[in-house]
Design an enzyme around this catalytic site. Structure first.
Site, PDB file in Angstrom:
ATOM      1  N   THR A  70     -38.765  83.791 -39.469  1.00  0.00           N
ATOM      2  CA  THR A  70     -40.191  83.631 -39.700  1.00  0.00           C
ATOM      3  C   THR A  70     -40.760  85.016 -39.955  1.00  0.00           C
ATOM      4  O   THR A  70     -40.333  85.993 -39.321  1.00  0.00           O
ATOM      5  CB  THR A  70     -40.893  82.986 -38.482  1.00  0.00           C
ATOM      6  OG1 THR A  70     -40.681  83.798 -37.330  1.00  0.00           O
ATOM      7  CG2 THR A  70     -40.353  81.581 -38.218  1.00  0.00           C
ATOM      8  N   HIS A  71     -41.710  85.140 -40.875  1.00  0.00           N
ATOM      9  CA  HIS A  71     -42.248  86.443 -41.293  1.00  0.00           C
ATOM     10  C   HIS A  71     -41.138  87.354 -41.823  1.00  0.00           C
ATOM     11  O   HIS A  71     -41.247  88.575 -41.745  1.00  0.00           O
ATOM     12  CB  HIS A  71     -42.970  87.142 -40.135  1.00  0.00           C
ATOM     13  CG  HIS A  71     -44.052  86.325 -39.507  1.00  0.00           C
ATOM     14  ND1 HIS A  71     -45.348  86.317 -39.967  1.00  0.00           N
ATOM     15  CD2 HIS A  71     -44.025  85.454 -38.454  1.00  0.00           C
ATOM     16  CE1 HIS A  71     -46.079  85.509 -39.222  1.00  0.00           C
ATOM     17  NE2 HIS A  71     -45.299  84.965 -38.298  1.00  0.00           N
ATOM     18  N   GLU A  96     -33.783  81.571 -60.738  1.00  0.00           N
ATOM     19  CA  GLU A  96     -34.730  82.345 -61.530  1.00  0.00           C
ATOM     20  C   GLU A  96     -35.304  81.522 -62.676  1.00  0.00           C
ATOM     21  O   GLU A  96     -36.480  81.661 -63.038  1.00  0.00           O
ATOM     22  CB  GLU A  96     -34.060  83.622 -62.041  1.00  0.00           C
ATOM     23  CG  GLU A  96     -33.779  84.620 -60.915  1.00  0.00           C
ATOM     24  CD  GLU A  96     -32.980  85.827 -61.359  1.00  0.00           C
ATOM     25  OE1 GLU A  96     -32.604  85.883 -62.558  1.00  0.00           O
ATOM     26  OE2 GLU A  96     -32.732  86.719 -60.524  1.00  0.00           O
ATOM     27  N   LYS A 131     -21.231  91.970 -61.275  1.00  0.00           N
ATOM     28  CA  LYS A 131     -22.496  91.554 -60.680  1.00  0.00           C
ATOM     29  C   LYS A 131     -22.825  90.131 -61.120  1.00  0.00           C
ATOM     30  O   LYS A 131     -22.749  89.780 -62.295  1.00  0.00           O
ATOM     31  CB  LYS A 131     -23.619  92.499 -61.115  1.00  0.00           C
ATOM     32  CG  LYS A 131     -24.959  92.265 -60.424  1.00  0.00           C
ATOM     33  CD  LYS A 131     -25.929  93.396 -60.794  1.00  0.00           C
ATOM     34  CE  LYS A 131     -27.240  93.251 -60.041  1.00  0.00           C
ATOM     35  NZ  LYS A 131     -28.037  92.156 -60.608  1.00  0.00           N
ATOM     36  N   SER A 145     -24.962  91.427 -65.338  1.00  0.00           N
ATOM     37  CA  SER A 145     -25.449  92.719 -65.799  1.00  0.00           C
ATOM     38  C   SER A 145     -24.698  93.150 -67.047  1.00  0.00           C
ATOM     39  O   SER A 145     -23.486  92.941 -67.159  1.00  0.00           O
ATOM     40  CB  SER A 145     -25.277  93.773 -64.700  1.00  0.00           C
ATOM     41  OG  SER A 145     -25.591  95.057 -65.187  1.00  0.00           O
ATOM     42  N   HIS A 157     -54.491  50.022 -95.522  1.00  0.00           N
ATOM     43  CA  HIS A 157     -55.422  51.135 -95.399  1.00  0.00           C
ATOM     44  C   HIS A 157     -55.293  51.731 -93.996  1.00  0.00           C
ATOM     45  O   HIS A 157     -55.263  50.998 -93.007  1.00  0.00           O
ATOM     46  CB  HIS A 157     -56.862  50.650 -95.629  1.00  0.00           C
ATOM     47  CG  HIS A 157     -57.857  51.746 -95.801  1.00  0.00           C
ATOM     48  ND1 HIS A 157     -58.348  52.482 -94.741  1.00  0.00           N
ATOM     49  CD2 HIS A 157     -58.450  52.243 -96.925  1.00  0.00           C
ATOM     50  CE1 HIS A 157     -59.208  53.376 -95.194  1.00  0.00           C
ATOM     51  NE2 HIS A 157     -59.294  53.260 -96.520  1.00  0.00           N
ATOM     52  N   ARG A 163     -51.447  44.676-104.704  1.00  0.00           N
ATOM     53  CA  ARG A 163     -52.721  44.134-104.231  1.00  0.00           C
ATOM     54  C   ARG A 163     -52.870  44.356-102.737  1.00  0.00           C
ATOM     55  O   ARG A 163     -51.909  44.252-101.984  1.00  0.00           O
ATOM     56  CB  ARG A 163     -52.818  42.628-104.539  1.00  0.00           C
ATOM     57  CG  ARG A 163     -52.932  42.329-106.034  1.00  0.00           C
ATOM     58  CD  ARG A 163     -53.053  40.830-106.298  1.00  0.00           C
ATOM     59  NE  ARG A 163     -51.824  40.109-105.952  1.00  0.00           N
ATOM     60  CZ  ARG A 163     -51.736  39.239-104.965  1.00  0.00           C
ATOM     61  NH1 ARG A 163     -52.782  38.987-104.211  1.00  0.00           N
ATOM     62  NH2 ARG A 163     -50.596  38.616-104.727  1.00  0.00           N
ATOM     63  N   SER A 172     -60.116  56.840 -82.349  1.00  0.00           N
ATOM     64  CA  SER A 172     -59.383  57.961 -81.764  1.00  0.00           C
ATOM     65  C   SER A 172     -59.804  58.186 -80.320  1.00  0.00           C
ATOM     66  O   SER A 172     -58.999  58.584 -79.473  1.00  0.00           O
ATOM     67  CB  SER A 172     -59.638  59.248 -82.571  1.00  0.00           C
ATOM     68  OG  SER A 172     -59.219  59.103 -83.895  1.00  0.00           O
ATOM     69  N   GLY A 227     -58.641  64.482 -80.830  1.00  0.00           N
ATOM     70  CA  GLY A 227     -57.331  64.102 -81.349  1.00  0.00           C
ATOM     71  C   GLY A 227     -57.416  63.235 -82.583  1.00  0.00           C
ATOM     72  O   GLY A 227     -56.414  62.641 -83.002  1.00  0.00           O
TER      73      GLY A 227
END
Length: 457
Positions: free
Chosen positions: A186-187, A330, A323, A317, A128, A124, A139, A98
């Site tokens: 479940t499942h 999403e 719709k 849609s 810097h 003067r 860094s 970086g």
């Protein structure tokens, strides 16, 4: 574009005449790939905050003349506020320490400080970028410090409140839906009934645990590498510089930061960022799970489960009138995928802490800050535009729950597993409910059946 000539240790190079930055930034631009990505401004602004606090400390330690320090502080504070965002022009994909971004910030602050000093000292002793703005720093210690600070601050001020907002939204719905009976699954198959309030209470607890996880990583994230300079030895910095500057950073940001217990670990490894990203991925996974639940429960509304109705935000849609799609879930799912991908990037980057320095820090910063911001934005969006306005389809839920053959499970303690399985088979074949069959077979008194098939507490 008009140009000016700037000079650095490699010679001269042309720089846009109006730019605050100088030669080293110009060289970094020439060596970049122009990816269209830049280091996150959250990190850049935090670098400017560090420069401001460092200048004050260096003045206090007698290492920086007062007039230069004042000019640097003013210029750095302006940079931290976003005033010079157009001057931070280095590509994200740069030298892995970086250094290019650090020098970009140093040069912009030096350029602006010299502008502030113009006419006051007759030219003067100009400021810097290396000798004054970067005084006592490298860094290699200031970039990881800026990343840790930016991540901690955004988690504390953005992500934690956003998840708290979502937690409260789930909590309100948990109470509101306490008496809404529905089929548990479940499942993806019918299971025993639950209340919708219990489901939303589970979502609330997920957010509560997410907040616990975030709080647990803060002690590592608030450890700063500042003071290690180039390789962790602290060469060319005052013994009190790190302590005093970190105290100033804590006061300025309102978050308590600490000097690293071991500067060699703090510069060679980015384990705290990897850990943080893992926590973010866990939270993203939870939000994805909830979003998929909401999509499934709102599916249909006639050919799906149709148990809840999400707020209608926009037509779903371009072809099918009427719709309505689950827009917000999403969005959240896609954001969760991005966070998961970012975690893979961060995990790989974390493995590149070779010897005394990790050399993938700009990319880690980009991925981590993006993940934090994505989760904060999606959590608020989910609360504001999805959960708050969500409504149960009470009759549909109750009807499906009462028709479920899984209710035969409630009779197992009274008639045994095999007899209950046969009752479930008869219910499935006849289309009658378990409760109707149990009453017909006089398995227990009507008042006991009422108690047994009551809404879950």
């Amino acid at each position: 574009m008009q140009q000016r000539v700037e000079k650095d240790s490699l010679g001269t190079i042309q720089v846009p005449a109006g730019a605050y930055y100088g030669a080293q930034t110009a060289r970094a631009r020439l060596n970049g790939i122009d990816s269209g990505l830049q280091p996150p401004l959250a990190m850049i602004h935090m670098l400017a905050v560090i420069k401001s606090c460092a200048a004050r400390v260096n003045q206090r330690l007698g290492l920086l003349p007062a007039d230069l320090a004042v000019a640097i502080v003013e210029a750095a504070d302006e940079a931290a506020s976003g005033k010079f965002d157009d001057q931070f022009v280095v590509d994200l994909f740069q030298t892995g320490s970086g250094t290019s971004s650090n020098m970009n910030v140093n040069e912009v602050i030096a350029g602006r400080a010299n502008e502030l000093l113009a006419g006051k000292r007759g030219g003067r002793h100009p400021v810097h970028p290396n000798e004054h703005v970067n005084l006592g720093q490298s860094s290699n210690d200031v970039i990881p410090t800026a990343i840790h600070m930016a991540a901690a601050i955004r988690i504390y001020h953005n992500l934690i409140p956003a998840l708290g907002r979502l937690l409260n939204s789930f909590g309100a719905k948990s109470r509101e839906f306490a008496k809404v009976l529905k089929t548990g699954r479940t499942h993806l198959q019918d299971a025993l009934p639950v209340s919708m309030g219990q489901e939303f209470g589970g979502y609330r607890r997920q957010m509560e645990l997410a907040l616990v996880r975030l709080q647990s990583i803060m002690p590592r994230l608030t450890e700063l590498a500042l003071g290690g300079t180039a390789v962790g030895t602290g060469v060319n910095t005052h013994p009190d510089f790190a302590r005093l500057t970190i105290e100033a950073l804590s006061a300025k940001t309102g978050i308590k930061f600490f000097e690293a217990k071991d500067h060699f670990e703090a510069q060679a490894n980015r384990d705290a960022l990897v850990e943080t990203s893992g926590c973010l991925k866990t939270i993203a996974g939870g939000l994805k799970k909830i979003s998929n639940d909401l999509r499934l429960m709102s599916s249909g509304p006639h050919a799906g489960l149709g148990e809840i109705k999400l707020p209608a935000l926009q037509p779903g849609s371009s072809m099918m009138p009427g719709k309505i799609n689950p827009v917000i879930p999403e969005i959240v799912i896609q954001a969760a995928y991005q966070v998961t991908g970012n975690d893979t990037t961060i995990a790989l980057c974390g493995q590149d802490g070779i010897l005394e320095l990790n050399t993938t820090m700009p990319l880690m910063a980009h991925a981590l800050i993006q993940s934090i911001d994505l989760l904060a934005s999606t959590a608020r969006l989910m609360a504001d535009k999805c959960i708050d306005g969500l409504q149960p389809q009470v009759n549909t839920c109750r009807q499906k729950a009462e028709q479920s053959p899984a209710l035969a499970t409630l009779l197992v303690p009274y008639i045994g597993y095999d007899a209950a399985a046969e009752l479930a088979r008869q219910a499935e074949k006849s289309g009658r409910t378990i409760r109707e069959l149990a009453a017909e077979k006089d398995i227990m008194p009507p008042e006991e059946l009422d108690r047994l098939f009551a809404i879950p507490a």
